[in-house]
Write a protein that holds these residues in place. Structure first.
Motif, PDB file in Angstrom:
ATOM      1  N   LYS A   6      -9.326 -28.907  42.802  1.00 34.45           N
ATOM      2  CA  LYS A   6      -9.493 -30.227  43.420  1.00 34.45           C
ATOM      3  C   LYS A   6     -10.109 -31.402  42.121  1.00 34.45           C
ATOM      4  O   LYS A   6     -10.294 -32.624  42.455  1.00 34.45           O
ATOM      5  CB  LYS A   6     -10.682 -30.398  44.504  1.00 34.45           C
ATOM      6  N   TYR A  25      -2.684 -38.356  45.063  1.00 30.20           N
ATOM      7  CA  TYR A  25      -3.513 -38.355  46.288  1.00 30.20           C
ATOM      8  C   TYR A  25      -5.108 -38.513  45.795  1.00 30.20           C
ATOM      9  O   TYR A  25      -5.764 -39.178  46.532  1.00 30.20           O
ATOM     10  CB  TYR A  25      -3.832 -36.650  46.343  1.00 30.20           C
ATOM     11  N   ALA A  29      -7.100 -41.438  47.662  1.00 30.26           N
ATOM     12  CA  ALA A  29      -8.850 -41.159  48.346  1.00 30.26           C
ATOM     13  C   ALA A  29      -9.592 -42.044  47.703  1.00 30.26           C
ATOM     14  O   ALA A  29     -10.572 -42.606  48.441  1.00 30.26           O
ATOM     15  CB  ALA A  29      -8.969 -39.804  48.111  1.00 30.26           C
ATOM     16  N   THR A  80      -7.223 -41.095  55.386  1.00 33.43           N
ATOM     17  CA  THR A  80      -7.256 -39.858  53.981  1.00 33.43           C
ATOM     18  C   THR A  80      -6.135 -38.914  54.304  1.00 33.43           C
ATOM     19  O   THR A  80      -5.788 -38.390  55.464  1.00 33.43           O
ATOM     20  CB  THR A  80      -8.761 -39.196  54.127  1.00 33.43           C
ATOM     21  N   HIS A  82      -5.293 -35.366  53.030  1.00 41.19           N
ATOM     22  CA  HIS A  82      -5.835 -34.362  52.312  1.00 41.19           C
ATOM     23  C   HIS A  82      -4.743 -33.206  52.057  1.00 41.19           C
ATOM     24  O   HIS A  82      -4.176 -32.799  52.757  1.00 41.19           O
ATOM     25  CB  HIS A  82      -6.630 -33.437  53.410  1.00 41.19           C
ATOM     26  N   ASP A  83      -4.547 -33.245  50.452  1.00 42.09           N
ATOM     27  CA  ASP A  83      -3.565 -32.244  50.203  1.00 42.09           C
ATOM     28  C   ASP A  83      -4.118 -30.851  50.014  1.00 42.09           C
ATOM     29  O   ASP A  83      -4.859 -30.555  49.094  1.00 42.09           O
ATOM     30  CB  ASP A  83      -3.189 -32.837  48.867  1.00 42.09           C
ATOM     31  N   ASP A  84      -3.680 -30.075  51.106  1.00 45.34           N
ATOM     32  CA  ASP A  84      -4.253 -28.750  51.102  1.00 45.34           C
ATOM     33  C   ASP A  84      -3.333 -27.604  50.234  1.00 45.34           C
ATOM     34  O   ASP A  84      -4.064 -26.818  49.675  1.00 45.34           O
ATOM     35  CB  ASP A  84      -4.122 -28.189  52.631  1.00 45.34           C
ATOM     36  N   ALA A  97      -0.334 -31.082  54.013  1.00 47.28           N
ATOM     37  CA  ALA A  97      -1.385 -31.723  54.132  1.00 47.28           C
ATOM     38  C   ALA A  97      -2.028 -32.192  55.560  1.00 47.28           C
ATOM     39  O   ALA A  97      -1.325 -31.603  56.464  1.00 47.28           O
ATOM     40  CB  ALA A  97      -1.050 -33.021  53.390  1.00 47.28           C
ATOM     41  N   ARG A  98      -3.034 -33.120  55.576  1.00 47.48           N
ATOM     42  CA  ARG A  98      -3.511 -33.399  56.834  1.00 47.48           C
ATOM     43  C   ARG A  98      -4.010 -35.005  56.582  1.00 47.48           C
ATOM     44  O   ARG A  98      -4.324 -35.387  55.826  1.00 47.48           O
ATOM     45  CB  ARG A  98      -4.844 -32.665  57.171  1.00 47.48           C
ATOM     46  N   THR A 100      -6.455 -37.897  58.348  1.00 46.06           N
ATOM     47  CA  THR A 100      -7.595 -37.753  59.166  1.00 46.06           C
ATOM     48  C   THR A 100      -7.993 -39.487  59.014  1.00 46.06           C
ATOM     49  O   THR A 100      -7.753 -39.955  58.122  1.00 46.06           O
ATOM     50  CB  THR A 100      -8.883 -37.049  58.786  1.00 46.06           C
TER      51      THR A 100
END
Length: 143
Positions: A6, A25, A29, A80, A82-84, A97-98, A100
């Motif tokens: 991160k 990303y 953010a 957002t 979220h790059d997982d 990703a997700r 939210t």
């Protein structure tokens, strides 16, 4: 498959495809549209999935940020991505990703899994395609 740390510092100067995508990303953010545009090629093709509220293909860095990011910020609180997890194959980067957010009009929350496919050449994103459960997005937008 690789995990992307991160920390932003590791990606500041690298032209490696995963690093370019990670910078995108991080800029998103922060709401830093100038930094986000700096990751995009002038002839970028950015495609939002059919059925998504912003469905279509956007071109040019300003077209992407104006047509997608600014509109998302107008309609959603705290949008957002979220790059997982990253899967990298040469110039192709797939990010699991997700999203939210909370829809401003309905006050309904959104939490949905997505996949993003990026193509990176010469240190810039030249193509993006989104895959998302559009029904969950529509549900959050429906009173």
């Amino acid at each position: 498959m690789i995990e992307i740390p991160k920390s932003a510092a590791a990606f500041a100067e690298s032209d490696a495809p995963a690093d370019v995508v990670r910078r995108q990303y991080l800029a998103s953010a922060r709401g830093d549209l100038a930094a986000l545009r700096a990751t995009l090629a002038e002839d970028v093709e950015w495609t939002e999935m059919a059925g998504f509220p912003l469905a279509g293909t956007y071109r040019t860095p300003k077209g992407v940020t104006g047509g997608v990011m600014e509109r998302l910020a107008a309609d959603w609180e705290d949008w957002t991505a979220h790059d997982d997890r990253y899967v990298v194959d040469g110039e192709n980067v797939v990010v699991l990703a997700r999203y939210t957010a909370v829809h401003r009009a309905t006050r309904r929350p959104l939490a949905v899994r997505v996949a993003h496919h990026f193509t990176v050449r010469g240190g810039l994103i030249v193509r993006f395609e989104q895959f998302v459960d559009t029904a969950l997005v529509r549900d959050a937008m429906t009173p």
